[in-house]
Design an enzyme around this catalytic site. Sequence first.
Site, PDB file in Angstrom:
ATOM      1  N   ARG A 108       0.643  -1.252  -0.003  1.00 43.06           N
ATOM      2  CA  ARG A 108      -0.126   0.026   0.069  1.00 43.06           C
ATOM      3  C   ARG A 108       0.818   1.318   0.157  1.00 43.06           C
ATOM      4  O   ARG A 108       0.379   2.223  -0.667  1.00 43.06           O
ATOM      5  CB  ARG A 108      -0.974   0.165   1.268  1.00 43.06           C
ATOM      6  CG  ARG A 108      -2.022  -0.793   1.218  1.00 43.06           C
ATOM      7  CD  ARG A 108      -2.800  -0.939   2.382  1.00 43.06           C
ATOM      8  NE  ARG A 108      -3.849  -2.021   2.112  1.00 43.06           N
ATOM      9  CZ  ARG A 108      -5.002  -1.328   1.886  1.00 43.06           C
ATOM     10  NH1 ARG A 108      -5.207  -0.292   2.041  1.00 43.06           N
ATOM     11  NH2 ARG A 108      -5.982  -2.384   1.973  1.00 43.06           N
ATOM     12  N   TYR A 220      -0.086 -13.370  -0.036  1.00 39.70           N
ATOM     13  CA  TYR A 220       0.558 -13.109  -1.333  1.00 39.70           C
ATOM     14  C   TYR A 220       1.726 -12.075  -1.398  1.00 39.70           C
ATOM     15  O   TYR A 220       1.847 -11.471  -0.479  1.00 39.70           O
ATOM     16  CB  TYR A 220      -0.455 -12.249  -2.201  1.00 39.70           C
ATOM     17  CG  TYR A 220      -1.327 -10.904  -1.880  1.00 39.70           C
ATOM     18  CD1 TYR A 220      -0.613  -9.878  -1.843  1.00 39.70           C
ATOM     19  CD2 TYR A 220      -2.330 -11.202  -1.222  1.00 39.70           C
ATOM     20  CE1 TYR A 220      -1.243  -8.724  -1.231  1.00 39.70           C
ATOM     21  CE2 TYR A 220      -3.172 -10.123  -0.660  1.00 39.70           C
ATOM     22  CZ  TYR A 220      -2.532  -8.889  -1.036  1.00 39.70           C
ATOM     23  OH  TYR A 220      -2.995  -7.701  -0.309  1.00 39.70           O
ATOM     24  N   ASP A 293     -14.469   4.604   0.182  1.00 38.03           N
ATOM     25  CA  ASP A 293     -15.121   3.974   1.786  1.00 38.03           C
ATOM     26  C   ASP A 293     -16.150   4.992   2.070  1.00 38.03           C
ATOM     27  O   ASP A 293     -16.808   4.472   2.853  1.00 38.03           O
ATOM     28  CB  ASP A 293     -13.873   3.514   2.326  1.00 38.03           C
ATOM     29  CG  ASP A 293     -13.124   2.283   2.200  1.00 38.03           C
ATOM     30  OD1 ASP A 293     -13.493   1.635   1.236  1.00 38.03           O
ATOM     31  OD2 ASP A 293     -12.591   1.786   3.218  1.00 38.03           O
TER      32      ASP A 293
HETATM   33  C1  LIG Z   1      -8.055  -6.408   5.231  1.00 34.39           C
HETATM   34  C2  LIG Z   1      -8.508  -5.402   4.122  1.00 34.39           C
HETATM   35  C3  LIG Z   1      -7.966  -5.962   2.793  1.00 34.39           C
HETATM   36  C4  LIG Z   1      -8.220  -5.091   1.770  1.00 34.39           C
HETATM   37  N1  LIG Z   1      -7.666  -5.458   0.498  1.00 34.39           N
HETATM   38  C5  LIG Z   1      -7.956  -4.783  -0.609  1.00 34.39           C
HETATM   39  C6  LIG Z   1      -7.421  -5.325  -1.921  1.00 34.39           C
HETATM   40  O1  LIG Z   1      -6.858  -6.284  -1.843  1.00 34.39           O
HETATM   41  N2  LIG Z   1      -7.792  -4.335  -2.997  1.00 34.39           N
HETATM   42  C7  LIG Z   1      -8.616  -3.232  -2.665  1.00 34.39           C
HETATM   43  O2  LIG Z   1      -9.133  -2.800  -3.674  1.00 34.39           O
HETATM   44  N3  LIG Z   1      -9.224  -3.038  -1.598  1.00 34.39           N
HETATM   45  C8  LIG Z   1      -8.881  -3.684  -0.414  1.00 34.39           C
HETATM   46  N4  LIG Z   1      -9.407  -3.189   0.665  1.00 34.39           N
HETATM   47  C9  LIG Z   1     -10.193  -2.015   0.826  1.00 34.39           C
HETATM   48  C10 LIG Z   1      -9.153  -0.690   0.821  1.00 34.39           C
HETATM   49  O3  LIG Z   1      -8.113  -0.830   1.583  1.00 34.39           O
HETATM   50  C11 LIG Z   1     -10.069   0.541   1.011  1.00 34.39           C
HETATM   51  O4  LIG Z   1     -11.349   0.304   0.318  1.00 34.39           O
HETATM   52  C12 LIG Z   1      -9.327   1.835   0.585  1.00 34.39           C
HETATM   53  O5  LIG Z   1      -8.242   1.939   1.261  1.00 34.39           O
HETATM   54  C13 LIG Z   1     -10.369   2.995   0.567  1.00 34.39           C
HETATM   55  O6  LIG Z   1      -9.534   4.230   0.268  1.00 34.39           O
HETATM   56  P1  LIG Z   1     -10.084   5.529   0.269  1.00 34.39           P
HETATM   57  O7  LIG Z   1      -9.202   6.632  -0.323  1.00 34.39           O
HETATM   58  O8  LIG Z   1     -11.752   5.661   0.123  1.00 34.39           O
HETATM   59  O9  LIG Z   1     -10.143   5.695   1.938  1.00 34.39           O
HETATM   60  P2  LIG Z   1      -8.906   5.811   2.989  1.00 34.39           P
HETATM   61  O10 LIG Z   1      -7.667   5.016   2.453  1.00 34.39           O
HETATM   62  O11 LIG Z   1      -9.535   5.349   4.499  1.00 34.39           O
HETATM   63  O12 LIG Z   1      -8.322   7.280   3.197  1.00 34.39           O
HETATM   64  C14 LIG Z   1      -9.161   8.209   3.720  1.00 34.39           C
HETATM   65  C15 LIG Z   1      -8.181   9.441   3.986  1.00 34.39           C
HETATM   66  O13 LIG Z   1      -8.866  10.463   4.711  1.00 34.39           O
HETATM   67  C16 LIG Z   1      -8.103  11.217   5.646  1.00 34.39           C
HETATM   68  N5  LIG Z   1      -9.085  11.885   6.314  1.00 34.39           N
HETATM   69  C17 LIG Z   1     -10.336  11.484   7.137  1.00 34.39           C
HETATM   70  N6  LIG Z   1     -10.976  12.538   7.401  1.00 34.39           N
HETATM   71  C18 LIG Z   1     -10.630  13.713   6.928  1.00 34.39           C
HETATM   72  C19 LIG Z   1     -10.809  15.085   6.927  1.00 34.39           C
HETATM   73  N7  LIG Z   1     -12.054  15.345   7.453  1.00 34.39           N
HETATM   74  N8  LIG Z   1     -10.305  15.984   6.124  1.00 34.39           N
HETATM   75  C20 LIG Z   1      -9.044  15.594   5.670  1.00 34.39           C
HETATM   76  N9  LIG Z   1      -8.347  14.310   5.438  1.00 34.39           N
HETATM   77  C21 LIG Z   1      -9.208  13.229   6.099  1.00 34.39           C
HETATM   78  C22 LIG Z   1      -7.611  10.156   6.324  1.00 34.39           C
HETATM   79  O14 LIG Z   1      -6.516  10.505   7.291  1.00 34.39           O
HETATM   80  C23 LIG Z   1      -7.245   9.131   5.467  1.00 34.39           C
HETATM   81  O15 LIG Z   1      -5.776   9.454   4.721  1.00 34.39           O
HETATM   82  C24 LIG Z   1      -9.045  -3.836   1.851  1.00 34.39           C
HETATM   83  C25 LIG Z   1      -9.424  -3.539   3.165  1.00 34.39           C
HETATM   84  C26 LIG Z   1      -9.298  -4.427   4.291  1.00 34.39           C
HETATM   85  C27 LIG Z   1      -9.738  -4.065   5.694  1.00 34.39           C
END
Ligand SMILES: Cc1cc2nc3c(=O)[nH]c(=O)nc-3n(C[C@H](O)[C@H](O)[C@H](O)COP(=O)(O)OP(=O)(O)OC[C@H]3O[C@@H](n4cnc5c(N)ncnc54)[C@H](O)[C@@H]3O)c2cc1C
Length: 392
Positions: A108, A220, A293
């Site tokens: 990641r 993996y 998410d």
């Molecule tokens: C065990 C596990 C395995 C996974 N494996 C996979 C995989 O193999 N392939 C895949 O595609 N997905 C996988 N996922 C899912 C994936 O990790 C998430 O769906 C993805 O990281 C979501 O990205 P995002 O950018 O939506 O949110 P996040 O990565 O959670 O980023 C959110 C960001 O927003 C910031 N933030 C929060 N609130 C504020 C605010 N008010 N102002 C400014 N910044 C803020 C946080 O600090 C963070 O940096 C897995 C999840 C888990 C739990």
Amino acid sequence: MERTPAVAIAGAGIGGLTAALLLARAGFQVDLFERQPALTEAGAGIQLTPNAARVLDSLGLGKAIAARASTPRALIVRSGRSGRRIATMPLGENFERGFGLPYRTIHRADLQRILAEAAVAEAAIDLHLGATIAGFASHERGLTAIVETGGRDREIGPDALIGADGVGSDLRALIPGAAERRPSLRTAWRTLIPATDLPSGVPLDIVGLWLGSAGHVVHYPIRSGETLNVVAVIRDEPKPGRSDADVLWRRIGHWAKPILALLAAATDWQAWPISTVDPRGPWTDGRFALLGDAAHAMSPFIAQGGAMAIEDAAVLARRLAAQRHDPAAALAAYEAERRPRVRRVWRTAETTADLYHMGLLTGAVRNAGMRFLGGRALLNRYGWIYRWTPGG
Ligand SMILES: Cc1cc2nc3c(=O)[nH]c(=O)nc-3n(C[C@H](O)[C@H](O)[C@H](O)COP(=O)(O)OP(=O)(O)OC[C@H]3O[C@@H](n4cnc5c(N)ncnc54)[C@H](O)[C@@H]3O)c2cc1C
């Protein structure tokens, strides 16, 4: 001269960074706010399937990703108890021929670094670290958001605001009737094991999937096989950040010797309680939209949460570019386009969770069914996910 439209994004995770890059390339000025003082990702891997990789390739990041990623040749499913092989899904050349791009696995932190370096190099993106979007309000003139930095608040007035702030999104609650985060009573225990610390015989060129009624284990390679990423998902009361893995041994300590030997090589486990957000809740409110998410966190059983955030970013940028003068209409069109696909993927992740953790008897029937179907047919069941293209 016409003013460059401005978009503010809360959250520089995979979704926020991808959206920032795509919007900048589409001619928007982007302010990307990340509440953490530095960009850090969990010490864990992520599987990158072609649907997500297509978007990242369109940003010119394919080469950098390929250089840091691994390309497993197969996904091998086994029974956790007996260690017997249930099915082998081919992920090598056959997969690439069928779905257009390889099945990749990557650390990641490597993926985030590649995205962040591209964002920093983009003149139209301003990355603000240690800056939280604390709230927003819509009014007749548009939208005002509050940025909190070092205990001080200031107001900004972007044309659109994107909440890419993850499963724990505070901004989601500002949308009337928004869905709530729901704990799943399952915990993902994650660890990284250097290849040199592994017991002999652990393959570093496959995705391994071990199924049992108390949970499942996935492993993996990442970093070209230097490290093995391991995730054990078990039924458990969630306690964030917990690192004593005794509960893991209590649940699956009776499994086959090879997988227990692999797990015993780990020295540092991190607990990651799994929670979800129902994708049927509203994702938009006028000039504000959720992404990734924050909108629809899903169970990780088909490895698609991050991929959906990346897909969201592509559709959001395309819709905003097509209706620059009416951001609210563009965001509504984004939500309408994305929801059916995300709902289907989200439901598939939930049914896969039930399938993976079946009891002893139903699990035996599942294993027989999987053996009968064979790996290739099992893989093709996910073809509709992998064939997605950002064009719409
Ligand atoms: C065990 C596990 C395995 C996974 N494996 C996979 C995989 O193999 N392939 C895949 O595609 N997905 C996988 N996922 C899912 C994936 O990790 C998430 O769906 C993805 O990281 C979501 O990205 P995002 O950018 O939506 O949110 P996040 O990565 O959670 O980023 C959110 C960001 O927003 C910031 N933030 C929060 N609130 C504020 C605010 N008010 N102002 C400014 N910044 C803020 C946080 O600090 C963070 O940096 C897995 C999840 C888990 C739990």
